[in-house]
Design a protein around this motif. Structure first.
Motif, PDB file in Angstrom:
ATOM      1  N   PHE A 127       0.776  -1.105  -0.187  1.00 29.61           N
ATOM      2  CA  PHE A 127      -0.083  -0.003   0.127  1.00 29.61           C
ATOM      3  C   PHE A 127       0.831   1.092  -0.003  1.00 29.61           C
ATOM      4  N   SER A 128       0.336   2.149  -0.318  1.00 32.05           N
ATOM      5  CA  SER A 128       1.066   3.618  -0.260  1.00 32.05           C
ATOM      6  C   SER A 128       1.069   3.911   1.414  1.00 32.05           C
ATOM      7  N   ASN A 129       2.281   4.723   1.494  1.00 31.05           N
ATOM      8  CA  ASN A 129       2.814   4.767   2.915  1.00 31.05           C
ATOM      9  C   ASN A 129       3.201   3.663   3.619  1.00 31.05           C
ATOM     10  N   SER A 130       3.416   2.682   3.058  1.00 28.93           N
ATOM     11  CA  SER A 130       3.847   1.569   3.822  1.00 28.93           C
ATOM     12  C   SER A 130       5.349   1.491   3.887  1.00 28.93           C
ATOM     13  N   GLY A 131       6.155   2.422   3.236  1.00 27.91           N
ATOM     14  CA  GLY A 131       7.525   2.651   3.484  1.00 27.91           C
ATOM     15  C   GLY A 131       8.169   1.678   2.339  1.00 27.91           C
ATOM     16  N   LYS A 132       7.707   1.503   1.083  1.00 29.95           N
ATOM     17  CA  LYS A 132       8.386   0.999   0.038  1.00 29.95           C
ATOM     18  C   LYS A 132       9.506   1.635  -0.374  1.00 29.95           C
ATOM     19  N   PRO A 188      23.396 -10.517  -9.352  1.00 31.14           N
ATOM     20  CA  PRO A 188      22.656  -9.072  -9.160  1.00 31.14           C
ATOM     21  C   PRO A 188      21.227  -9.487  -9.285  1.00 31.14           C
ATOM     22  N   VAL A 189      20.524  -8.683  -8.537  1.00 31.13           N
ATOM     23  CA  VAL A 189      18.992  -8.842  -8.405  1.00 31.13           C
ATOM     24  C   VAL A 189      18.590  -7.359  -9.062  1.00 31.13           C
ATOM     25  N   GLN A 190      17.567  -7.205  -9.699  1.00 28.28           N
ATOM     26  CA  GLN A 190      16.697  -5.897 -10.260  1.00 28.28           C
ATOM     27  C   GLN A 190      15.691  -5.651  -9.030  1.00 28.28           C
ATOM     28  N   ILE A 191      15.519  -4.411  -8.474  1.00 31.24           N
ATOM     29  CA  ILE A 191      14.489  -3.882  -7.620  1.00 31.24           C
ATOM     30  C   ILE A 191      13.595  -3.032  -8.292  1.00 31.24           C
ATOM     31  N   THR A 192      12.257  -3.256  -8.299  1.00 33.56           N
ATOM     32  CA  THR A 192      11.503  -2.283  -8.879  1.00 33.56           C
ATOM     33  C   THR A 192      10.459  -1.604  -7.832  1.00 33.56           C
ATOM     34  N   ASP A 193      10.453  -0.427  -7.717  1.00 33.14           N
ATOM     35  CA  ASP A 193       9.774   0.480  -6.826  1.00 33.14           C
ATOM     36  C   ASP A 193       8.907   1.171  -7.641  1.00 33.14           C
ATOM     37  N   TYR A 194       7.489   0.909  -7.290  1.00 34.11           N
ATOM     38  CA  TYR A 194       6.341   2.009  -8.119  1.00 34.11           C
ATOM     39  C   TYR A 194       5.359   2.493  -7.325  1.00 34.11           C
ATOM     40  N   MET A 195       4.319   2.851  -7.687  1.00 33.17           N
ATOM     41  CA  MET A 195       3.272   3.207  -6.879  1.00 33.17           C
ATOM     42  C   MET A 195       2.621   2.202  -5.904  1.00 33.17           C
ATOM     43  N   GLY A 196       2.020   2.760  -4.525  1.00 34.71           N
ATOM     44  CA  GLY A 196       1.541   1.659  -3.638  1.00 34.71           C
ATOM     45  C   GLY A 196      -0.169   1.635  -4.294  1.00 34.71           C
ATOM     46  N   ILE A 197      -0.448   0.398  -3.606  1.00 36.32           N
ATOM     47  CA  ILE A 197      -1.773   0.301  -4.002  1.00 36.32           C
ATOM     48  C   ILE A 197      -2.933   1.243  -3.049  1.00 36.32           C
ATOM     49  N   LEU A 198      -4.070   1.862  -3.867  1.00 35.18           N
ATOM     50  CA  LEU A 198      -4.792   2.618  -3.126  1.00 35.18           C
ATOM     51  C   LEU A 198      -6.236   2.200  -3.309  1.00 35.18           C
ATOM     52  N   TYR A 208       5.850  -8.485  -0.526  1.00 37.61           N
ATOM     53  CA  TYR A 208       4.970  -7.791   0.074  1.00 37.61           C
ATOM     54  C   TYR A 208       5.702  -6.842   0.963  1.00 37.61           C
ATOM     55  N   ILE A 209       5.381  -5.603   0.990  1.00 34.49           N
ATOM     56  CA  ILE A 209       5.794  -4.639   1.912  1.00 34.49           C
ATOM     57  C   ILE A 209       4.723  -4.329   2.934  1.00 34.49           C
ATOM     58  N   ILE A 210       4.654  -4.820   4.125  1.00 32.65           N
ATOM     59  CA  ILE A 210       3.758  -4.509   5.017  1.00 32.65           C
ATOM     60  C   ILE A 210       3.709  -3.748   6.258  1.00 32.65           C
ATOM     61  N   ARG A 211       3.219  -2.695   6.417  1.00 35.20           N
ATOM     62  CA  ARG A 211       3.266  -1.504   7.269  1.00 35.20           C
ATOM     63  C   ARG A 211       3.010  -2.096   8.589  1.00 35.20           C
ATOM     64  N   ASN A 212       4.179  -1.632   9.658  1.00 36.56           N
ATOM     65  CA  ASN A 212       3.735  -1.887  10.998  1.00 36.56           C
ATOM     66  C   ASN A 212       4.493  -0.857  11.857  1.00 36.56           C
ATOM     67  N   PHE A 213       4.515   0.443  11.400  1.00 41.38           N
ATOM     68  CA  PHE A 213       4.903   1.269  12.226  1.00 41.38           C
ATOM     69  C   PHE A 213       3.844   2.362  12.272  1.00 41.38           C
ATOM     70  N   SER A 214       3.969   3.328  13.326  1.00 43.57           N
ATOM     71  CA  SER A 214       3.144   4.300  13.356  1.00 43.57           C
ATOM     72  C   SER A 214       3.862   5.660  13.246  1.00 43.57           C
TER      73      SER A 214
END
Length: 242
Positions: A8-13, A65-75, A96-102
């Protein structure tokens, strides 16, 4: 190998992306539908390479080497999410980037800090994308049959069962067998994945970690902001240790 950061957006991706690729780029909040995804590279660290290096010091230590892709988060936006999921389909592995911070300045799209809820909703979005693929393929097979062309009856049967499974949660479905028999179908459900829990010092995973372990889902726990601050002070960032 391409890893896609899915969350999700704001998950810290973007924080995780910067840590893995050891570089910084524009904040995720600035992404628009017209923008290209950010690309970075990390390496799979194999300790055995260091052992070989000790035996042959003249040889250079090289890692995969590993390619990493960062894009928009789910809304909560169908058009937006469709573009994100289309991009995710091109990956070899989903992270899966799962947010667990306030952070009151960074609101959560799911209105609460709930790792289990986020994970389930992300899986649901992936299944809805798979459902679109199924319906498109079934319509294509139907058009072929109208023209007198014979389609693959086993593929059609599998697609119908998969559709029933997604819509009603009924029946049993062997996705691994389906992937083996119909490799031309590109479902998000077929992509291997792992979970990265992005926490702060107060984050408590609780039942979520127990669930992941019970389901044999690989996971990592990272203090994203703490790691970011450490990297800014000269740390090395996160390595993919496999």
């Amino acid at each position: 190998m391409n890893l896609f950061l899915y969350g999700f957006s704001n998950s810290g991706k973007t924080t995780i992306f910067n840590l893995i690729s050891k570089k910084h780029h524009q904040p995720t909040l600035s992404y628009t539908l017209e923008m290209e995804p950010a690309q970075g590279t990390s390496f799979i660290i194999d300790e055995r390479v260091y052992s070989i290096k000790n035996i042959f010091p003249q040889r250079e230590a090289k890692f995969t080497p590993v390619q990493i892709t960062d894009y928009m988060g789910i809304l909560k936006d169908t058009k937006h999410n469709t573009q994100v999921l289309n991009m995710a389909q091109k990956a070899d592995i989903l992270i899966y980037i799962i947010r667990n911070f306030s952070n009151q300045e960074v609101p959560s799209p799911v209105d609460e800090i709930n790792p289990m809820k986020e994970f389930k909703l992300l899986q649901q979005e992936a299944l809805l994308k798979d459902l679109q693929i199924i319906e498109t393929r079934l319509n294509s097979i139907k058009d072929m049959e109208k023209k007198g062309k014979k389609g693959d009856s086993k593929e059609k049967e599998f697609l119908e069962k998969f559709k029933e499974f997604i819509e009603n949660g009924e029946g049993k479905l062997n996705l691994k067998e389906g992937k083996k028999k119909f490799p031309h179908l590109s479902f998000l459900s077929w992509l291997p994945f792992c979970v990265l829990i992005n926490s702060d010092e107060k984050g408590v995973e609780g039942d979520f970690v127990e669930f992941l372990e019970k389901e044999s889902i690989p996971y990592f726990k990272v203090l994203g902001k703490v790691e970011e601050e450490a990297m800014e002070l000269g740390g090395e960032g996160i390595e993919w240790l496999i």
